[in-house]
Design a protein around this motif. Structure first.
Motif, PDB file in Angstrom:
ATOM      1  N   GLN A 131      10.497   7.870   2.926  1.00  0.00           N
ATOM      2  CA  GLN A 131       9.117   8.344   2.797  1.00  0.00           C
ATOM      3  C   GLN A 131       8.403   7.652   1.642  1.00  0.00           C
ATOM      4  N   GLN A 132       9.101   7.491   0.526  1.00  0.00           N
ATOM      5  CA  GLN A 132       8.516   6.807  -0.626  1.00  0.00           C
ATOM      6  C   GLN A 132       8.178   5.356  -0.272  1.00  0.00           C
ATOM      7  N   LEU A 133       9.090   4.670   0.382  1.00  0.00           N
ATOM      8  CA  LEU A 133       8.855   3.284   0.763  1.00  0.00           C
ATOM      9  C   LEU A 133       7.753   3.179   1.818  1.00  0.00           C
ATOM     10  N   SER A 134       7.690   4.135   2.718  1.00  0.00           N
ATOM     11  CA  SER A 134       6.629   4.159   3.724  1.00  0.00           C
ATOM     12  C   SER A 134       5.260   4.288   3.065  1.00  0.00           C
ATOM     13  N   ARG A 135       5.164   5.147   2.064  1.00  0.00           N
ATOM     14  CA  ARG A 135       3.898   5.298   1.329  1.00  0.00           C
ATOM     15  C   ARG A 135       3.522   3.993   0.630  1.00  0.00           C
ATOM     16  N   ILE A 136       4.498   3.348   0.014  1.00  0.00           N
ATOM     17  CA  ILE A 136       4.241   2.083  -0.678  1.00  0.00           C
ATOM     18  C   ILE A 136       3.728   1.040   0.315  1.00  0.00           C
ATOM     19  N   LEU A 137       4.384   0.945   1.468  1.00  0.00           N
ATOM     20  CA  LEU A 137       3.960  -0.018   2.483  1.00  0.00           C
ATOM     21  C   LEU A 137       2.536   0.280   2.956  1.00  0.00           C
ATOM     22  N   ALA A 138       2.236   1.549   3.195  1.00  0.00           N
ATOM     23  CA  ALA A 138       0.906   1.944   3.668  1.00  0.00           C
ATOM     24  C   ALA A 138      -0.162   1.627   2.614  1.00  0.00           C
ATOM     25  N   GLU A 139       0.136   1.920   1.358  1.00  0.00           N
ATOM     26  CA  GLU A 139      -0.820   1.645   0.286  1.00  0.00           C
ATOM     27  C   GLU A 139      -1.074   0.154   0.133  1.00  0.00           C
ATOM     28  N   ARG A 140      -0.007  -0.636   0.182  1.00  0.00           N
ATOM     29  CA  ARG A 140      -0.169  -2.088   0.060  1.00  0.00           C
ATOM     30  C   ARG A 140      -0.938  -2.644   1.264  1.00  0.00           C
ATOM     31  N   HIS A 141      -0.634  -2.121   2.439  1.00  0.00           N
ATOM     32  CA  HIS A 141      -1.324  -2.565   3.651  1.00  0.00           C
ATOM     33  C   HIS A 141      -2.823  -2.308   3.519  1.00  0.00           C
ATOM     34  N   ALA A 142      -3.187  -1.123   3.091  1.00  0.00           N
ATOM     35  CA  ALA A 142      -4.603  -0.779   2.924  1.00  0.00           C
ATOM     36  C   ALA A 142      -5.250  -1.672   1.868  1.00  0.00           C
ATOM     37  N   SER A 143      -4.552  -1.916   0.781  1.00  0.00           N
ATOM     38  CA  SER A 143      -5.074  -2.745  -0.296  1.00  0.00           C
ATOM     39  C   SER A 143      -5.297  -4.184   0.163  1.00  0.00           C
ATOM     40  N   PHE A 144      -4.318  -4.751   0.860  1.00  0.00           N
ATOM     41  CA  PHE A 144      -4.454  -6.130   1.318  1.00  0.00           C
ATOM     42  C   PHE A 144      -5.530  -6.252   2.389  1.00  0.00           C
ATOM     43  N   THR A 145      -5.615  -5.277   3.276  1.00  0.00           N
ATOM     44  CA  THR A 145      -6.649  -5.306   4.311  1.00  0.00           C
ATOM     45  C   THR A 145      -8.027  -5.302   3.670  1.00  0.00           C
ATOM     46  N   SER A 146      -8.221  -4.425   2.716  1.00  0.00           N
ATOM     47  CA  SER A 146      -9.493  -4.333   2.013  1.00  0.00           C
ATOM     48  C   SER A 146      -9.785  -5.623   1.241  1.00  0.00           C
ATOM     49  N   GLY A 147      -8.797  -6.134   0.553  1.00  0.00           N
ATOM     50  CA  GLY A 147      -8.969  -7.348  -0.239  1.00  0.00           C
ATOM     51  C   GLY A 147      -9.314  -8.556   0.620  1.00  0.00           C
ATOM     52  N   ILE A 148      -8.658  -8.671   1.763  1.00  0.00           N
ATOM     53  CA  ILE A 148      -8.941  -9.787   2.665  1.00  0.00           C
ATOM     54  C   ILE A 148     -10.370  -9.697   3.177  1.00  0.00           C
ATOM     55  N   ARG A 149     -10.788  -8.506   3.567  1.00  0.00           N
ATOM     56  CA  ARG A 149     -12.173  -8.329   4.034  1.00  0.00           C
ATOM     57  C   ARG A 149     -13.176  -8.750   2.956  1.00  0.00           C
ATOM     58  N   GLU A 150     -12.934  -8.294   1.730  1.00  0.00           N
ATOM     59  CA  GLU A 150     -13.842  -8.627   0.628  1.00  0.00           C
ATOM     60  C   GLU A 150     -13.872 -10.131   0.362  1.00  0.00           C
ATOM     61  N   ASP A 151     -12.692 -10.764   0.374  1.00  0.00           N
ATOM     62  CA  ASP A 151     -12.625 -12.205   0.121  1.00  0.00           C
ATOM     63  C   ASP A 151     -13.353 -12.999   1.204  1.00  0.00           C
ATOM     64  N   VAL A 152     -13.158 -12.598   2.454  1.00  0.00           N
ATOM     65  CA  VAL A 152     -13.808 -13.307   3.555  1.00  0.00           C
ATOM     66  C   VAL A 152     -15.324 -13.120   3.476  1.00  0.00           C
ATOM     67  N   GLU A 153     -15.760 -11.899   3.202  1.00  0.00           N
ATOM     68  CA  GLU A 153     -17.205 -11.656   3.070  1.00  0.00           C
ATOM     69  C   GLU A 153     -17.790 -12.469   1.922  1.00  0.00           C
ATOM     70  N   ARG A 154     -17.089 -12.492   0.792  1.00  0.00           N
ATOM     71  CA  ARG A 154     -17.577 -13.237  -0.366  1.00  0.00           C
ATOM     72  C   ARG A 154     -17.646 -14.726  -0.057  1.00  0.00           C
ATOM     73  N   SER A 155     -16.630 -15.259   0.600  1.00  0.00           N
ATOM     74  CA  SER A 155     -16.634 -16.696   0.897  1.00  0.00           C
ATOM     75  C   SER A 155     -17.721 -17.044   1.908  1.00  0.00           C
ATOM     76  N   ARG A 156     -18.042 -16.141   2.795  1.00  0.00           N
ATOM     77  CA  ARG A 156     -19.136 -16.381   3.743  1.00  0.00           C
ATOM     78  C   ARG A 156     -20.480 -16.387   3.034  1.00  0.00           C
ATOM     79  N   GLU A 157     -20.611 -15.572   2.001  1.00  0.00           N
ATOM     80  CA  GLU A 157     -21.879 -15.442   1.289  1.00  0.00           C
ATOM     81  C   GLU A 157     -22.108 -16.582   0.299  1.00  0.00           C
TER      82      GLU A 157
END
Length: 127
Positions: free
Chosen positions: A9-35
């Motif tokens: 359960q602890q590792l599952s939470r870590i994976l979920a948190e990292r997944h959300a963080s990377f997804t958000s970060g990738i979106r922000e980076d792509v938007e910034r590079s487009r702008e």
């Protein structure tokens, strides 16, 4: 010793948190590079040095996004192994991956011994 329910359960939470963080970060980076326009990267007065610097910055942005996408894929693969009940099992030898290793590197798919062999083999072939 197999991973306990609490550890999973602890590792599952870590994976979920990292997944959300990377997804958000990738979106922000792509938007910034487009702008960002070439003019913003190179500056108002352009010369070949400015153009080279702008190209380098654009390449670095792309490399960062590519690295983050690879990490996101690794996270998705680890979450898939977790759902199938295969998380924490070495893909090479079938042995257990230690909880400590998974805490340090939650996307690990090999035990430490197999990872060392993989890295030595990979380094020899890439030399």
């Amino acid at each position: 010793m197999a991973l306990t329910r609490d550890q999973l359960q602890q590792l599952s939470r870590i994976l979920a948190e990292r997944h959300a963080s990377f997804t958000s970060g990738i979106r922000e980076d792509v938007e910034r590079s487009r702008e960002e326009t070439f003019g913003e990267l190179a500056g108002a007065v352009r010369d070949t040095g400015d153009e080279a610097a702008a190209d380098l910055l654009a390449d670095l942005d792309q490399a960062e996004v590519a690295r983050d996408v690879r990490e996101l894929r690794d996270l998705e693969a680890a979450r898939s192994r977790l759902e199938r009940g295969e998380y924490g099992i070495c893909t090479d030898c079938g042995g257990e991956i230690s909880f400590e290793r998974l805490l340090a590197y939650p996307t690990a798919k090999r035990c430490l011994d197999c990872q060392r062999v993989h890295e030595r083999t990979h380094m020899q072939h890439s030399s």
